[in-house]
Write a protein that holds these residues in place. Structure first.
Motif, PDB file in Angstrom:
ATOM      1  N   UNK A  26     -12.085   2.500  -2.056  1.00 55.95           N
ATOM      2  CA  UNK A  26     -11.388   1.898  -0.750  1.00 55.95           C
ATOM      3  C   UNK A  26     -10.267   2.778  -0.098  1.00 55.95           C
ATOM      4  N   UNK A  27      -9.653   3.617  -0.804  1.00 53.75           N
ATOM      5  CA  UNK A  27      -8.734   4.429  -0.185  1.00 53.75           C
ATOM      6  C   UNK A  27      -9.153   5.601   0.430  1.00 53.75           C
ATOM      7  N   UNK A  28     -10.020   6.205  -0.390  1.00 56.09           N
ATOM      8  CA  UNK A  28     -10.869   7.367   0.391  1.00 56.09           C
ATOM      9  C   UNK A  28     -11.494   6.991   1.454  1.00 56.09           C
ATOM     10  N   UNK A  29     -12.217   5.915   1.679  1.00 54.54           N
ATOM     11  CA  UNK A  29     -13.163   5.477   2.779  1.00 54.54           C
ATOM     12  C   UNK A  29     -12.073   5.299   3.952  1.00 54.54           C
TER      13      UNK A  29
ATOM     14  N   UNK B 234      -1.786  -5.656  -6.616  1.00 46.17           N
ATOM     15  CA  UNK B 234      -2.856  -5.225  -5.963  1.00 46.17           C
ATOM     16  C   UNK B 234      -2.845  -3.658  -5.723  1.00 46.17           C
ATOM     17  N   UNK B 235      -3.863  -2.912  -6.224  1.00 45.57           N
ATOM     18  CA  UNK B 235      -3.833  -1.578  -5.866  1.00 45.57           C
ATOM     19  C   UNK B 235      -3.902  -1.177  -4.640  1.00 45.57           C
TER      20      UNK B 235
ATOM     21  N   UNK C 230      -3.860   3.665   0.625  1.00 46.76           N
ATOM     22  CA  UNK C 230      -4.378   2.613   1.711  1.00 46.76           C
ATOM     23  C   UNK C 230      -3.536   3.082   3.216  1.00 46.76           C
ATOM     24  N   UNK C 231      -4.312   3.256   4.252  1.00 40.85           N
ATOM     25  CA  UNK C 231      -3.519   3.076   5.488  1.00 40.85           C
ATOM     26  C   UNK C 231      -2.404   2.059   5.600  1.00 40.85           C
ATOM     27  N   UNK C 232      -2.579   1.016   5.193  1.00 37.84           N
ATOM     28  CA  UNK C 232      -1.655  -0.134   5.390  1.00 37.84           C
ATOM     29  C   UNK C 232      -0.375   0.136   4.657  1.00 37.84           C
ATOM     30  N   UNK C 233      -0.541   0.946   3.632  1.00 34.93           N
ATOM     31  CA  UNK C 233       0.621   0.935   2.772  1.00 34.93           C
ATOM     32  C   UNK C 233       1.401   2.244   3.010  1.00 34.93           C
TER      33      UNK C 233
END
Length: 182
Positions: free
Chosen positions: A25-28, A72-73, A102-105
């Motif tokens: 998720x984070x990489x994508x 949540x990771x 993650x972009x949101x964080x």
């Protein structure tokens, strides 16, 4: 506004599914646009497949940490305690192989806190030089690392099929560690 507490955990073999999900998720979410068709899926399988992660989690030279908010990771970091830099396997080196939020964080100091964990690992393991590589067009990341004292060492390229040619440039950066640097 409710303050959100960030928790950081060292991953174990029991965490392979969770680690696989946050890595992908984070990489994508950060780098999906760096790939030509078919490349991203191949990279995710080769870098973050559950079998790959399980092997790395069983390797005492590799450590993964995951940041959690409300269980949540939201980010992960991969540390290599015995990197092979320029063909020299120096026991006094450590490498930050991956760190993605993650972009949101982003903007919540999660990357900074993960890097502080990495500095503590370096100190505990008596490491002298801290290495990392960053895409040379990622000015935000380069500025972040420079602010923490990292310096340009050399330029390399990403040698991975289907990675967009114009984004293959990498900066290898280093930081000499001592009691005053950490």
């Amino acid at each position: 506004m409710i303050q959100q507490e960030t928790e950081f955990r060292l991953m174990s073999i029991d965490d392979v599914e969770l680690l696989h999900k946050i890595c992908c998720d984070a990489y994508t979410q950060n780098f999906y646009n760096h790939w030509e068709p078919g490349g991203l899926e191949n990279y995710l399988n080769n870098s973050f497949g559950q079998d790959v992660l399980a092997a790395e989690l069983n390797n005492n030279r590799i450590q993964y940490y995951v940041a959690f908010i409300n269980n949540n990771p939201v980010a992960f970091m991969k540390i290599n305690l015995s990197p092979d830099i320029d063909g020299q396997n120096n026991s006094q080196d450590i490498e930050l192989e991956k760190i993605y939020v993650l972009p949101l964080f982003k903007g919540m100091n999660i990357g900074k806190k993960l890097l502080n964990i990495a500095f503590n690992i370096a100190e505990k393991n008596c490491k002298k030089i801290f290495w990392l590589s960053v895409i040379d067009t990622n000015e935000e990341a380069i500025a972040f690392y420079k602010k923490r004292g990292f310096r340009f060492y050399d330029k390399t390229i990403i040698d991975y099929p289907h990675f967009k040619e114009e984004l293959k440039g990498m900066w290898r950066m280093y930081l000499r560690l001592n009691a005053n640097d950490i």
